[in-house]
Write an enzyme that holds these catalytic residues in place. Structure first.
Site, PDB file in Angstrom:
ATOM      1  N   ARG A 194       1.116  -5.440 -48.754  1.00  0.00           N
ATOM      2  CA  ARG A 194       2.275  -6.207 -49.194  1.00  0.00           C
ATOM      3  C   ARG A 194       3.502  -5.724 -48.431  1.00  0.00           C
ATOM      4  O   ARG A 194       3.840  -4.542 -48.495  1.00  0.00           O
ATOM      5  CB  ARG A 194       2.477  -6.025 -50.704  1.00  0.00           C
ATOM      6  CG  ARG A 194       3.747  -6.683 -51.220  1.00  0.00           C
ATOM      7  CD  ARG A 194       3.881  -6.567 -52.747  1.00  0.00           C
ATOM      8  NE  ARG A 194       5.149  -7.132 -53.174  1.00  0.00           N
ATOM      9  CZ  ARG A 194       6.125  -6.444 -53.782  1.00  0.00           C
ATOM     10  NH1 ARG A 194       5.956  -5.164 -54.069  1.00  0.00           N
ATOM     11  NH2 ARG A 194       7.249  -7.033 -54.119  1.00  0.00           N
ATOM     12  N   HIS A 237      13.297  -8.999 -50.567  1.00  0.00           N
ATOM     13  CA  HIS A 237      13.281  -7.675 -51.201  1.00  0.00           C
ATOM     14  C   HIS A 237      14.649  -7.007 -50.962  1.00  0.00           C
ATOM     15  O   HIS A 237      14.781  -6.095 -50.141  1.00  0.00           O
ATOM     16  CB  HIS A 237      12.122  -6.834 -50.632  1.00  0.00           C
ATOM     17  CG  HIS A 237      11.738  -5.644 -51.460  1.00  0.00           C
ATOM     18  ND1 HIS A 237      10.449  -5.437 -51.925  1.00  0.00           N
ATOM     19  CD2 HIS A 237      12.452  -4.593 -51.912  1.00  0.00           C
ATOM     20  CE1 HIS A 237      10.391  -4.304 -52.619  1.00  0.00           C
ATOM     21  NE2 HIS A 237      11.613  -3.755 -52.617  1.00  0.00           N
ATOM     22  N   GLU A 280      11.824  -7.993 -57.963  1.00  0.00           N
ATOM     23  CA  GLU A 280      12.673  -7.312 -58.948  1.00  0.00           C
ATOM     24  C   GLU A 280      14.103  -7.822 -59.026  1.00  0.00           C
ATOM     25  O   GLU A 280      15.048  -7.060 -58.769  1.00  0.00           O
ATOM     26  CB  GLU A 280      12.737  -5.816 -58.646  1.00  0.00           C
ATOM     27  CG  GLU A 280      11.433  -5.096 -58.791  1.00  0.00           C
ATOM     28  CD  GLU A 280      11.595  -3.586 -58.622  1.00  0.00           C
ATOM     29  OE1 GLU A 280      12.687  -3.133 -58.230  1.00  0.00           O
ATOM     30  OE2 GLU A 280      10.639  -2.865 -58.908  1.00  0.00           O
ATOM     31  N   ASN A 317       5.677  -4.963 -61.446  1.00  0.00           N
ATOM     32  CA  ASN A 317       5.845  -3.592 -60.956  1.00  0.00           C
ATOM     33  C   ASN A 317       5.991  -2.657 -62.145  1.00  0.00           C
ATOM     34  O   ASN A 317       6.846  -2.882 -63.014  1.00  0.00           O
ATOM     35  CB  ASN A 317       7.122  -3.452 -60.109  1.00  0.00           C
ATOM     36  CG  ASN A 317       7.028  -4.189 -58.775  1.00  0.00           C
ATOM     37  OD1 ASN A 317       5.973  -4.693 -58.400  1.00  0.00           O
ATOM     38  ND2 ASN A 317       8.145  -4.231 -58.060  1.00  0.00           N
ATOM     39  N   TYR A 347       6.456   1.433 -63.261  1.00  0.00           N
ATOM     40  CA  TYR A 347       6.660   2.841 -62.914  1.00  0.00           C
ATOM     41  C   TYR A 347       6.754   3.745 -64.135  1.00  0.00           C
ATOM     42  O   TYR A 347       6.154   4.789 -64.195  1.00  0.00           O
ATOM     43  CB  TYR A 347       7.956   3.017 -62.094  1.00  0.00           C
ATOM     44  CG  TYR A 347       7.835   2.461 -60.697  1.00  0.00           C
ATOM     45  CD1 TYR A 347       7.308   3.237 -59.670  1.00  0.00           C
ATOM     46  CD2 TYR A 347       8.234   1.161 -60.408  1.00  0.00           C
ATOM     47  CE1 TYR A 347       7.178   2.726 -58.389  1.00  0.00           C
ATOM     48  CE2 TYR A 347       8.105   0.647 -59.130  1.00  0.00           C
ATOM     49  CZ  TYR A 347       7.575   1.430 -58.127  1.00  0.00           C
ATOM     50  OH  TYR A 347       7.441   0.922 -56.859  1.00  0.00           O
ATOM     51  N   GLU A 399       3.405  -3.251 -57.635  1.00  0.00           N
ATOM     52  CA  GLU A 399       3.841  -1.879 -57.339  1.00  0.00           C
ATOM     53  C   GLU A 399       3.496  -0.959 -58.497  1.00  0.00           C
ATOM     54  O   GLU A 399       3.710  -1.296 -59.657  1.00  0.00           O
ATOM     55  CB  GLU A 399       5.363  -1.788 -57.127  1.00  0.00           C
ATOM     56  CG  GLU A 399       5.847  -2.413 -55.841  1.00  0.00           C
ATOM     57  CD  GLU A 399       7.361  -2.343 -55.697  1.00  0.00           C
ATOM     58  OE1 GLU A 399       8.002  -1.401 -56.233  1.00  0.00           O
ATOM     59  OE2 GLU A 399       7.917  -3.255 -55.058  1.00  0.00           O
TER      60      GLU A 399
HETATM   61  C1  GBH Z   1      10.970  -0.479 -56.833  1.00  0.00           C
HETATM   62  O1  GBH Z   1      12.129  -0.247 -57.515  1.00  0.00           O
HETATM   63  C2  GBH Z   1      11.335  -1.225 -55.587  1.00  0.00           C
HETATM   64  O2  GBH Z   1      10.688  -2.469 -55.520  1.00  0.00           O
HETATM   65  C3  GBH Z   1      11.072  -0.432 -54.352  1.00  0.00           C
HETATM   66  O3  GBH Z   1      11.814  -0.985 -53.315  1.00  0.00           O
HETATM   67  C4  GBH Z   1      11.399   1.017 -54.599  1.00  0.00           C
HETATM   68  O4  GBH Z   1      11.331   1.774 -53.442  1.00  0.00           O
HETATM   69  C5  GBH Z   1      10.403   1.543 -55.600  1.00  0.00           C
HETATM   70  O5  GBH Z   1      10.349   0.733 -56.732  1.00  0.00           O
HETATM   71  C6  GBH Z   1      10.642   2.980 -56.034  1.00  0.00           C
HETATM   72  O6  GBH Z   1      11.865   3.125 -56.664  1.00  0.00           O
HETATM   73  O7  GBH Z   1      18.418   1.895 -63.593  1.00  0.00           O
HETATM   74  O8  GBH Z   1      17.102   3.491 -64.740  1.00  0.00           O
HETATM   75  O9  GBH Z   1      16.097   1.810 -63.342  1.00  0.00           O
HETATM   76  C7  GBH Z   1      11.979   0.230 -58.797  1.00  0.00           C
HETATM   77  C8  GBH Z   1      13.264  -0.085 -59.496  1.00  0.00           C
HETATM   78  C9  GBH Z   1      15.497   0.397 -59.459  1.00  0.00           C
HETATM   79  C10 GBH Z   1      13.896   1.921 -60.395  1.00  0.00           C
HETATM   80  C11 GBH Z   1      16.535   1.467 -59.515  1.00  0.00           C
HETATM   81  C12 GBH Z   1      14.953   2.952 -60.458  1.00  0.00           C
HETATM   82  C13 GBH Z   1      17.281   3.283 -60.780  1.00  0.00           C
HETATM   83  C14 GBH Z   1      17.338   3.818 -62.163  1.00  0.00           C
HETATM   84  N1  GBH Z   1      14.188   0.979 -59.373  1.00  0.00           N
HETATM   85  N2  GBH Z   1      16.238   2.334 -60.624  1.00  0.00           N
HETATM   86  S1  GBH Z   1      17.241   2.696 -63.529  1.00  0.00           S
END
Ligand code: GBH
Length: 487
Positions: free
Chosen positions: A84, A129, A174, A314, A316, A386
């Site tokens: 991707r 993106h 996102e 996605n 995490y 993701e």
């Molecule tokens: C994804 O972002 C993205 O698609 C990718 O580009 C990125 O490299 C990857 O994951 C790893 O980060 O406001 O508490 O969420 C995930 C979304 C957005 C999570 C910014 C972390 C900051 C803190 N990210 N966020 S929060």
């Protein structure tokens, strides 16, 4: 006997696809090569160096503009079924508009797609993106309602150039990140802060942009190209802090997942009703004659509703949710709370922290989120676009990352086998270390280490690469204990 029973519980269903992901600004570099114009991330990184760790930029990044063959080699080494990646709007269409297509941009993505196919790796393409043309930002970017047409016109070019070979499309990656984080906090490009206003305007426009692009595909390309189109949303699993907080948690889920899913995936369409009502009430209390959340017309609701062939997701991390106490200060959404719905976010003490501040590890969260999505929107095929973990352990010994993959894949198997969620595939973020937005090169998500001090940007596999390759090869979680034992 079900296929799963025959193959053993730890096998993935036949046809389940394994992949890895990247994004243009995070890996390509070559920010000003040939006729490429500036994206909002080129501009943001150069204009506000203090907002990025180490004043880093994506000017060179992994140099994938030049090293794309190496990227495909490592994808091939891993045995990936798909890769991707995203297309840089300003590399392909420097004016932002379809009056001019860059030959250089066209050649770059054609080469990438063709070699992937030659290696039997399916290209899964994200059309957007985070890297809007700066020229369109100057006209308001995602807050100008015309952006929906700008995006659909860009998507049409992408479908027409590459759709003969690309069969899985993600329109937007996102939107919560480039709407809510961008406009509530200003840490994402374009860096303007307009909490409670800009984020909602952006949110609505992304729904229309996605829908218009989907309709373009439907009308002009689907019958010939026969691909699938959807959007990818980032969703934290949001769990009630205590039993009494279930209502608050559900409100928060409707804010995080619902604002970007309900218009598209629900039967009714439009905003999640609970959120729409709350913001209308708040706006009234604030003396506004209308809601800060722009409404959808009936026509727009119909335009957006049902514009999916699967769902991109996605995952995490997770947060706990509780109702805010009267008068309690509430931090910005989605960092620490959400003042519009009076909730506070937190973490459980037993969730281990990954090597970046926002990331708490909770594997059960992915299963719970998948179940919630099925319950809420029905039995839709889901592609996990993701999942991955930040770890800064010395380069090969990334045992936290290996464990993260294993624990999350185990939960996904439970989703498939126990909860009957139709998960069609899984993609690791990321194939290799890259420009991690505000964290620059200080936060690492790669299965491959990239040496950013080396002009060659040498890629070196970590234990997680070896582990993931064995999962892909065996199509199961059964054979990898050796790698885990050795760590
Ligand atoms: C994804 O972002 C993205 O698609 C990718 O580009 C990125 O490299 C990857 O994951 C790893 O980060 O406001 O508490 O969420 C995930 C979304 C957005 C999570 C910014 C972390 C900051 C803190 N990210 N966020 S929060």
């Amino acid at each position: 006997l079900s296929v799963c029973a025959v193959l053993g519980g730890r096998h993935f269903p036949p046809g389940f696809m394994f992949g890895a992901a990247s994004a243009a600004y995070q890996v390509e570099g070559a920010w000003n090569i040939s006729d490429k114009s500036l994206s909002i991330w080129d501009y943001f990184a150069h204009t506000y160096p203090e907002k990025i760790v180490g004043n880093a930029t994506g000017d060179v990044a992994c140099d994938s503009y030049n090293k794309w063959k190496t990227d495909i080699e490592i994808a091939s080494e891993l045995g990936l079924h798909f890769y991707r990646f995203s297309i840089s709007w300003t590399r392909l269409m420097p004016t932002g508009f379809p009056n001019y297509i860059s030959e250089d941009g066209k050649r770059y993505y054609n080469d990438l797609i063709n070699l992937l196919l030659e290696k039997r790796i399916q290209p899964v393409v994200t059309i957007y993106h985070f890297d809007l043309p700066q020229s369109l930002q100057d006209l308001g970017g995602w807050t100008n309602p015309l952006v929906a047409d700008w995006f659909a016109n860009y998507a049409r070019v992408v479908f027409s150039l590459f759709g003969d070979r690309v069969k899985i499309w993600i329109t937007l990656n996102e939107p919560i990140t480039f709407c809510d984080i961008a406009y509530n906090v200003g840490t994402q490009a374009p860096g303007y802060i307009s909490p409670g206003v800009g984020n909602y305007i952006c949110n609505k426009n992304t729904m229309l942009a996605h829908a218009k692009a989907y309709r373009v595909y439907d009308k002009e390309f689907r019958s010939k190209q026969k691909g699938k189109v959807s959007i990818t949303n980032e969703i934290f699993w949001l769990e009630a802090d205590t039993e009494r907080d279930e209502e608050a948690a559900e409100k928060a889920r409707q804010l995080m997942a619902g604002m970007y899913c309900h218009p598209i995936f629900s039967k009714q369409g439009g905003w999640p009703p609970v959120i729409e009502r709350i913001i209308a009430e708040k706006s009234k209390q604030e003396g506004l004659p209308y809601s800060r959340l722009p409404t959808f017309t009936e026509e727009e609701i119909e335009l957006v509703k049902g514009t999916y062939d699967f769902m991109g997701f996605n995952y995490y991390t997770a947060r706990t949710v509780r109702e805010a106490k009267p008068g309690e200060e509430i931090g910005p959404w989605p960092f620490t709370g959400a003042s519009d719905i009076d909730i506070i976010l937190g973490e459980r003490r037993d969730w281990k922290q990954a090597d970046v501040w926002w990331f708490y590890i909770y594997p059960e969260g992915i299963r719970k989120q998948l179940a919630w999505l099925k319950e809420e929107y029905g039995d839709i095929e889901i592609l996990i676009t993701e999942n991955g973990c930040a770890s800064s352990s010395p380069y090969q010994y990334d045992e936290v990352r290996v464990e993260y993959y294993k624990d999350h894949l185990e939960q996904i198997l439970l989703s498939i086998n126990e909860d009957r969620v139709r998960v069609m595939g899984y993609s690791v973020w990321a194939l290799m270390d890259n420009f991690e937005w505000n964290d620059g090169y200080s936060v690492k998500f790669g299965m491959y280490d990239v040496d950013f001090r080396d002009p060659n940007r040498t890629r070196t596999p970590r234990a997680s690469a070896e582990y993931y390759a064995s999962v892909v090869k065996s199509h199961s979680l059964d054979v990898n204990n050796k790698i885990i034992d050795e760590l």
